[in-house]
Design a protein around this motif. Structure first.
Motif, PDB file in Angstrom:
ATOM      1  N   GLY A   1       0.781  -1.230   0.000  1.00 39.21           N
ATOM      2  CA  GLY A   1       0.000   0.000   0.000  1.00 39.21           C
ATOM      3  C   GLY A   1       0.810   1.275   0.000  1.00 39.21           C
ATOM      4  N   ILE A   2       2.111   1.194  -0.304  1.00 43.26           N
ATOM      5  CA  ILE A   2       2.936   2.401  -0.323  1.00 43.26           C
ATOM      6  C   ILE A   2       2.691   3.157  -1.634  1.00 43.26           C
ATOM      7  CG2 ILE A   2       5.271   3.326  -0.134  1.00 43.26           C
ATOM      8  CD1 ILE A   2       6.142   0.758   1.173  1.00 43.26           C
ATOM      9  N   PRO A   3       2.367   4.451  -1.577  1.00 46.80           N
ATOM     10  CA  PRO A   3       2.221   5.227  -2.812  1.00 46.80           C
ATOM     11  C   PRO A   3       3.503   5.146  -3.636  1.00 46.80           C
ATOM     12  CG  PRO A   3       1.441   6.477  -0.915  1.00 46.80           C
ATOM     13  CD  PRO A   3       2.110   5.255  -0.372  1.00 46.80           C
ATOM     14  N   LEU A   4       3.351   5.115  -4.957  1.00 47.90           N
ATOM     15  CA  LEU A   4       4.497   4.877  -5.835  1.00 47.90           C
ATOM     16  C   LEU A   4       5.620   5.877  -5.612  1.00 47.90           C
ATOM     17  CD1 LEU A   4       5.764   3.293  -8.140  1.00 47.90           C
ATOM     18  CD2 LEU A   4       4.552   4.777  -9.750  1.00 47.90           C
ATOM     19  N   LEU A   5       5.278   7.155  -5.464  1.00 47.29           N
ATOM     20  CA  LEU A   5       6.301   8.185  -5.278  1.00 47.29           C
ATOM     21  C   LEU A   5       7.119   7.913  -4.019  1.00 47.29           C
ATOM     22  CD1 LEU A   5       7.383  10.840  -6.469  1.00 47.29           C
ATOM     23  CD2 LEU A   5       5.784  12.056  -4.989  1.00 47.29           C
ATOM     24  N   LEU A   6       6.438   7.512  -2.943  1.00 44.87           N
ATOM     25  CA  LEU A   6       7.122   7.207  -1.693  1.00 44.87           C
ATOM     26  C   LEU A   6       7.861   5.876  -1.784  1.00 44.87           C
ATOM     27  CD1 LEU A   6       7.679   7.990   1.230  1.00 44.87           C
ATOM     28  CD2 LEU A   6       5.523   6.884   1.878  1.00 44.87           C
ATOM     29  N   TYR A   7       7.275   4.923  -2.484  1.00 41.82           N
ATOM     30  CA  TYR A   7       7.912   3.601  -2.628  1.00 41.82           C
ATOM     31  C   TYR A   7       9.274   3.722  -3.304  1.00 41.82           C
ATOM     32  CZ  TYR A   7       8.711  -1.229  -4.015  1.00 41.82           C
ATOM     33  OH  TYR A   7       9.277  -2.463  -4.201  1.00 41.82           O
ATOM     34  N   ASN A   8       9.350   4.528  -4.349  1.00 35.82           N
ATOM     35  CA  ASN A   8      10.616   4.708  -5.051  1.00 35.82           C
ATOM     36  C   ASN A   8      11.674   5.322  -4.147  1.00 35.82           C
ATOM     37  OD1 ASN A   8       9.610   3.668  -7.442  1.00 35.82           O
ATOM     38  ND2 ASN A   8       9.040   5.661  -8.267  1.00 35.82           N
TER      39      ASN A   8
ATOM     40  N   ILE B   1      11.762   5.092  -0.841  1.00 36.25           N
ATOM     41  CA  ILE B   1      12.126   4.079   0.155  1.00 36.25           C
ATOM     42  C   ILE B   1      13.073   3.047  -0.450  1.00 36.25           C
ATOM     43  CG2 ILE B   1      11.233   2.147   1.534  1.00 36.25           C
ATOM     44  CD1 ILE B   1       8.713   3.837   2.021  1.00 36.25           C
ATOM     45  N   ALA B   2      12.788   2.625  -1.689  1.00 32.13           N
ATOM     46  CA  ALA B   2      13.629   1.628  -2.358  1.00 32.13           C
ATOM     47  C   ALA B   2      15.053   2.146  -2.534  1.00 32.13           C
ATOM     48  CB  ALA B   2      13.023   1.243  -3.700  1.00 32.13           C
ATOM     49  N   LEU B   3      15.198   3.415  -2.912  1.00 29.93           N
ATOM     50  CA  LEU B   3      16.528   4.001  -3.053  1.00 29.93           C
ATOM     51  C   LEU B   3      17.212   4.098  -1.701  1.00 29.93           C
ATOM     52  CD1 LEU B   3      18.771   5.468  -4.599  1.00 29.93           C
ATOM     53  CD2 LEU B   3      17.458   7.590  -4.324  1.00 29.93           C
ATOM     54  N   TRP B   4      16.471   4.562  -0.698  1.00 32.17           N
ATOM     55  CA  TRP B   4      17.051   4.689   0.646  1.00 32.17           C
ATOM     56  C   TRP B   4      17.501   3.330   1.184  1.00 32.17           C
ATOM     57  CZ3 TRP B   4      15.116   2.459   5.131  1.00 32.17           C
ATOM     58  CH2 TRP B   4      15.801   2.792   6.305  1.00 32.17           C
ATOM     59  N   ASP B   5      16.731   2.276   0.932  1.00 31.09           N
ATOM     60  CA  ASP B   5      17.120   0.931   1.359  1.00 31.09           C
ATOM     61  C   ASP B   5      18.519   0.578   0.849  1.00 31.09           C
ATOM     62  OD1 ASP B   5      15.308  -0.257   3.053  1.00 31.09           O
ATOM     63  OD2 ASP B   5      13.970  -0.907   1.447  1.00 31.09           O
ATOM     64  N   LYS B   6      18.758   0.861  -0.420  1.00 27.40           N
ATOM     65  CA  LYS B   6      20.048   0.533  -1.027  1.00 27.40           C
ATOM     66  C   LYS B   6      21.166   1.400  -0.452  1.00 27.40           C
ATOM     67  CE  LYS B   6      17.995  -1.005  -5.409  1.00 27.40           C
ATOM     68  NZ  LYS B   6      16.591  -0.871  -4.997  1.00 27.40           N
ATOM     69  N   LEU B   7      20.883   2.686  -0.299  1.00 26.42           N
ATOM     70  CA  LEU B   7      21.901   3.590   0.239  1.00 26.42           C
ATOM     71  C   LEU B   7      22.247   3.251   1.690  1.00 26.42           C
ATOM     72  CD1 LEU B   7      20.601   6.971  -1.224  1.00 26.42           C
ATOM     73  CD2 LEU B   7      22.648   5.729  -1.928  1.00 26.42           C
ATOM     74  N   SER B   8      21.254   2.806   2.458  1.00 29.42           N
ATOM     75  CA  SER B   8      21.521   2.447   3.854  1.00 29.42           C
ATOM     76  C   SER B   8      22.425   1.222   3.944  1.00 29.42           C
ATOM     77  CB  SER B   8      20.212   2.203   4.611  1.00 29.42           C
ATOM     78  OG  SER B   8      19.533   1.070   4.114  1.00 29.42           O
ATOM     79  N   GLU B   9      22.343   0.339   2.941  1.00 28.06           N
ATOM     80  CA  GLU B   9      23.255  -0.807   2.897  1.00 28.06           C
ATOM     81  C   GLU B   9      24.686  -0.351   2.626  1.00 28.06           C
ATOM     82  OE1 GLU B   9      22.509  -3.882   3.705  1.00 28.06           O
ATOM     83  OE2 GLU B   9      20.391  -3.362   4.000  1.00 28.06           O
ATOM     84  N   LEU B  10      24.843   0.637   1.744  1.00 32.18           N
ATOM     85  CA  LEU B  10      26.177   1.164   1.463  1.00 32.18           C
ATOM     86  C   LEU B  10      26.761   1.846   2.685  1.00 32.18           C
ATOM     87  CD1 LEU B  10      25.740   2.688  -2.129  1.00 32.18           C
ATOM     88  CD2 LEU B  10      26.576   0.418  -1.488  1.00 32.18           C
TER      89      LEU B  10
END
Length: 413
Positions: free
Chosen positions: A151-158, A160-169
């Motif tokens: 149920g995440i709005p697409l704009l917010l989902y994108n 979050i998806a980028l932040w997920d990757k950056l947090s791993e780095l």
């Protein structure tokens, strides 16, 4: 240790934005107050009942690298480490749920058995990095507001998806500080990705890193999309290489005052650009340019860009861009919407003529987004429909009628 200086700037910015958007302070406070029992930490119960809790007296040789990492990262908060009997290479962390309770870090036995002590230090540091950076808190808020990420709005989902990757780095940087050996970080990635043991094979690091460079160049050339929650290993390895050679890392290792590191910032910007791709065809680039420019042209017919019109454009752009506002703002500042609109629409129809229908319907939807219809807007639709999209007058009327019917909500004032 200045923990914030270790983190990637864009990760911090997006993380802070997500925390604010999701009202993290308020929700985390409500969650704590809503608990009936203080010790209601299900994850802790699960680990205590089904996993092995590390202790100095039980397994001193295995316990030591865990404590060494805490010391290397100057992390003195209470934390409990567990080993679960599972063959897959995985580890996870959970921040303290109550005041006085420890943080929790769990490792699957398959991962522990595969890594040597220095490689293990890298992964331990990575997991603690999620806790130290407080990114684990942001993730828990996201999972609370959107269970199973549904149920995440697409704009917010994108975002979050980028932040997920950056947090791993960012977490990888803590891992390198804990390990102290970039080669051990690379061999850990090799083992986790291949499942192979280096007890039987000798890994040629020079060749492996050269192959990594080739893959990165391929990703840059092809605008490769990464749909996984973690960044691709070639990106993670290159990011660690940049960090290990940076003035920032040197100052941390030598415990000297931290200075700004523009070279590291520049290198990381080039890498993070690879994480911004969510569509990778040339036609998709023209589509995003059309949506931005056509939306602005349509919204500007009545000499004002309303919030509803702006939001309608942004929501459609979110299918193609993680930061759609940047593209929209750039076109607005250059005042190039008219020429970009005509050029992008013509190019798309040249590649795929069938797209003229959804393009024209998008224009109509922008006109309707503010729940008002103006004569100027209708006149523009007739003119553009005939001259750019080659519709007859009847076809234009039919298409406008089709979109208006069931979608037009007149204002009541």
């Amino acid at each position: 240790m200045d923990y914030d200086s270790i983190r990637i700037k864009l990760e911090q910015e997006i993380g802070n934005s997500l925390w604010k958007i999701l009202d993290g302070d308020i929700i985390s406070k409500i969650n704590k107050e809503a608990k009936v029992e203080k010790s209601g930490n299900y994850y802790k119960y699960l680990l205590e009942g089904h996993s092995f809790k590390l202790g100095e007296d039980l397994l001193p040789e295995l316990y030591k690298p865990f404590m060494d990492v805490c010391k290397a990262l100057n992390f003195s908060e209470p934390v409990e480490f567990y080993i679960s009997n599972a063959p897959d290479f995985n580890a996870s962390a959970s921040s303290s749920q109550e005041e006085g309770e420890p943080h929790l870090v769990n490792f699957n036995s398959g991962l522990v058995n595969a890594l040597d002590e220095d490689e293990l230090r890298f992964v331990i540091g990575h997991e603690l990095g999620h806790i130290i950076s407080k990114n684990i808190d942001i993730k828990e808020i996201i999972e609370f507001v959107f269970p199973n990420y549904q149920g995440i709005p697409l704009l917010l989902y994108n975002k979050i998806a980028l932040w997920d990757k950056l947090s791993e780095l960012t977490a990888d940087r803590y891992g390198l500080i804990a390990c102290g050996d970039p080669n051990k970080c690379v061999s850990a990635f090799f083992k986790m990705s291949s499942g192979l043991s280096l007890n039987r094979f000798n890994l040629n690091f020079e060749t492996f890193l050269k192959e990594n460079e080739k893959l990165l160049e391929s990703f840059k050339k092809e605008n490769t999309i990464n749909v996984a929650s973690h960044p691709m290993n070639p990106i993670r390895i290159k990011a660690l290489q940049h960090f290990s050679k940076s003035a920032l890392y040197k100052s941390i290792v030598e415990t000297k005052p931290l200075e700004k590191d523009p070279e590291l910032t520049s290198n990381m910007e080039e890498l993070t650009n690879l994480l911004l791709v969510i569509r990778n065809s040339e036609l998709d680039q023209h589509r995003s340019m059309f949506i931005a420019s056509a939306g602005l042209v349509m919204a500007g017919i009545d000499d004002q860009l309303t919030k509803e019109e702006y939001d309608a454009i942004i929501q459609r752009l979110a299918n193609y861009l993680i930061f759609p506002r940047q593209l929209l703002q750039g076109i607005m500042e250059e005042k190039s919407q008219d020429s970009v609109f005509t050029q992008s629409a013509s190019t798309i129809m040249q590649y795929n003529p069938a797209e003229r229908d959804p393009m024209f319907e998008f224009l109509i939807s922008v006109a309707l987004s503010d729940n008002q219809l103006f004569t100027k807007e209708i006149d523009f639709l007739y003119e553009t429909g005939a001259n750019l999209f080659n519709y007859s007058k009847k076809e234009i009327a039919q298409k406008i009628s089709y979109v208006v019917r069931g979608n037009f909500l007149p204002r009541m004032y």
